[in-house]
Design an enzyme around this catalytic site. Structure first.
Site, PDB file in Angstrom:
ATOM      1  N   TYR A 146       0.821  -1.218   0.000  1.00  0.00           N
ATOM      2  CA  TYR A 146       0.000   0.000   0.000  1.00  0.00           C
ATOM      3  C   TYR A 146       0.854   1.267   0.000  1.00  0.00           C
ATOM      4  CZ  TYR A 146      -3.968  -3.055   1.081  1.00  0.00           C
ATOM      5  OH  TYR A 146      -4.928  -4.038   1.044  1.00  0.00           O
ATOM      6  N   LYS A 197       3.663 -15.299   1.473  1.00  0.00           N
ATOM      7  CA  LYS A 197       3.690 -16.172   0.297  1.00  0.00           C
ATOM      8  C   LYS A 197       5.159 -16.365  -0.081  1.00  0.00           C
ATOM      9  CE  LYS A 197       0.645 -16.974  -2.512  1.00  0.00           C
ATOM     10  NZ  LYS A 197      -0.067 -18.240  -2.852  1.00  0.00           N
ATOM     11  N   ASP A 230      -2.759 -18.018   1.245  1.00  0.00           N
ATOM     12  CA  ASP A 230      -3.943 -18.687   0.686  1.00  0.00           C
ATOM     13  C   ASP A 230      -4.382 -19.839   1.582  1.00  0.00           C
ATOM     14  OD1 ASP A 230      -1.489 -19.753  -0.037  1.00  0.00           O
ATOM     15  OD2 ASP A 230      -2.195 -20.576  -1.939  1.00  0.00           O
ATOM     16  N   ASP A 254      -5.013  -7.162   5.835  1.00  0.00           N
ATOM     17  CA  ASP A 254      -6.247  -6.453   5.517  1.00  0.00           C
ATOM     18  C   ASP A 254      -7.349  -7.471   5.204  1.00  0.00           C
ATOM     19  OD1 ASP A 254      -8.022  -4.503   4.801  1.00  0.00           O
ATOM     20  OD2 ASP A 254      -6.936  -3.802   3.036  1.00  0.00           O
ATOM     21  N   ASP A 258     -10.471  -9.120   7.996  1.00  0.00           N
ATOM     22  CA  ASP A 258     -11.898  -8.958   7.706  1.00  0.00           C
ATOM     23  C   ASP A 258     -12.603 -10.307   7.656  1.00  0.00           C
ATOM     24  OD1 ASP A 258     -11.861  -6.239   7.678  1.00  0.00           O
ATOM     25  OD2 ASP A 258     -12.673  -6.015   5.648  1.00  0.00           O
TER      26      ASP A 258
END
Ligand code: NAD
Length: 373
Positions: A146, A197, A230, A254, A258
């Site tokens: 970001y 990852k 994942d 993020d 959620d």
């Protein structure tokens, strides 16, 4: 009475919409603490967001920013609403919160996913999978994709475009968030799962290596595991209770936080903390806030659920002031009130009693009295 004189400076920034309504209930609880537990707080108040725009023409004044830097913890409500939606992005209420996060260098975002037994049926997952769930996601908040450079959208010679963002992490950025996670795990079940990852991203490989190094050198007693992002998404839905603390980067955090939040049912129940660097006096900047926004659809009606804000206060007791037993008391009072069948509208279930914000506050105070007697 030793605690009575101790300095716990807290700045309350209630903000807009349901922010102040929910914060009123926290003030009643801080009053209760000073009269019943000899744990006192030096509270100060400030304006942020739309309230600050209306009063001072800016979403956060320099004075309020300076106050936030000087206290031990900031307790934040929520900002924004239709009244200020037409302002330029740079002048909008949210800028107040963004400035606080930036200037306080709040790099670690803590999002617990805690399921109260009484609300386990409100989850989208089966009761048994989530009853008793208590996991914590630590998300790196100030680095990664970001913020990484280069970024932007460029036009290619053939007229098509290319969008670019850069995932980038340095050793110190990873070290400091890893330390927060290991430290937390030491106060919980002693397990950290680091998520990246590393199979396809070099920044993920570095993340994994640095987390392991911090672990081996500084926190050998904490159990460390690694998981690809994942796989973690899958495991959060399949068997969420396997986790204690998850530490991950800004982007994965993020998304995963959620997903984890929804295991618990309602926005009105979710607290969070954002922790900053330790300053030269050994003090750590910290901001505590509910995950929800200002809920303009119900603001001013006295029906908002104050529990997310109250649990944010409880996180402040635990993580800024090391008052674990007092935080437990607040959490238990909330659990007992829910078990007793009281609900605000957002968590209403058949056969339960629907109550206002203030009545929910009354009930939590009564429960605190009982637990403390
Ligand atoms: P929201 O979280 O305010 O509301 C979403 C829905 O959940 C609404 O129906 C609301 O009534 C309900 N809800 C939320 N919290 C509740 C509570 N404590 N009790 C009962 N019901 C609750 O999100 P939104 O509607 O997308 O945003 C509204 C405003 O809040 C916008 O201006 C947005 O920018 C702002 N916002 C601020 C923050 C923040 O300050 N950190 C976070 C999110 C949204």
């Amino acid at each position: 009475m030793g605690n009575k004189t101790s300095n716990r400076k807290v700045l309350i920034l209630a903000g807009d919409g349901i922010g102040p309504e929910c914060m009123d209930q926290v003030r009643r609880i801080t009053d209760w603490f000073s009269s019943q537990r000899q744990v006192s707080f030096e509270l100060s108040e400030g304006k942020v967001g739309g309230a600050s725009i209306d009063a001072d023409g800016t979403p956060l004044t320099d004075e309020t920013m300076a106050d936030a830097m000087a206290v031990d913890a900031v307790l934040f409500g929520a900002v924004g609403g239709p009244k200020w939606e037409d302002l330029d992005f740079a002048d909008r209420p949210e800028r107040g919160l963004l400035r606080l996060r930036k200037d306080m260098d709040l790099f670690a975002n803590l999002r617990p996913a805690l399921v109260f037994d009484a609300l386990a049926d409100a989850s989208s997952l089966k009761h048994d999978l989530v009853a008793g769930l208590d996991l914590m996601i630590v998300r790196e908040l100030t680095g990664g994709i970001y913020f990484g450079e280069p970024r932007g959208i460029e036009t290619l010679p053939d007229g098509t475009k290319r969008g670019i963002n850069t995932q980038v992490y340095t050793t110190p950025e990873i070290e400091r968030v890893a330390r927060v996670a290991f430290d937390l795990a030491g106060k919980r079940q002693g397990r950290v799962c680091s998520v990246e990852k590393a199979n396809v991203m070099e920044s993920g490989q570095l993340w994994r290596d640095v987390v392991k190094q911090v672990h081996d050198n500084e926190f050998p007693d904490i159990e460390l595991s690694n998981m690809y992002a994942d796989a973690c998404a899958m495991q959060l839905i399949r068997q969420p209770k396997q986790f204690d603390v998850i530490v991950t980067d800004n982007l994965f955090g993020d998304i995963l936080s959620d997903a984890a939040a929804m295991l618990t049912g309602s926005l009105g129940m979710l607290p969070s903390a954002s922790l900053g660097a330790i300053d030269q006096n050994g003090k750590r900047h910290a901001l505590y806030e509910p995950v929800h926004g200002t809920a303009p659809d119900i603001a001013g009606q006295g029906i908002a659920n104050p529990i997310a804000t109250i649990l944010s206060f409880s996180m402040m007791l635990r993580y800024s002031f090391d008052l674990g037993a007092d935080a437990d008391l607040v959490d238990q009072a909330v659990a007992n009130v829910l078990a007793g069948g009281l609900r605000t509208g957002d968590i209403m279930q058949e056969g339960k009693a629907k109550v206002s914000t203030t009545v929910m506050g009354d009930a939590i105070l009564q429960e605190l009295d009982k637990l403390n007697s």
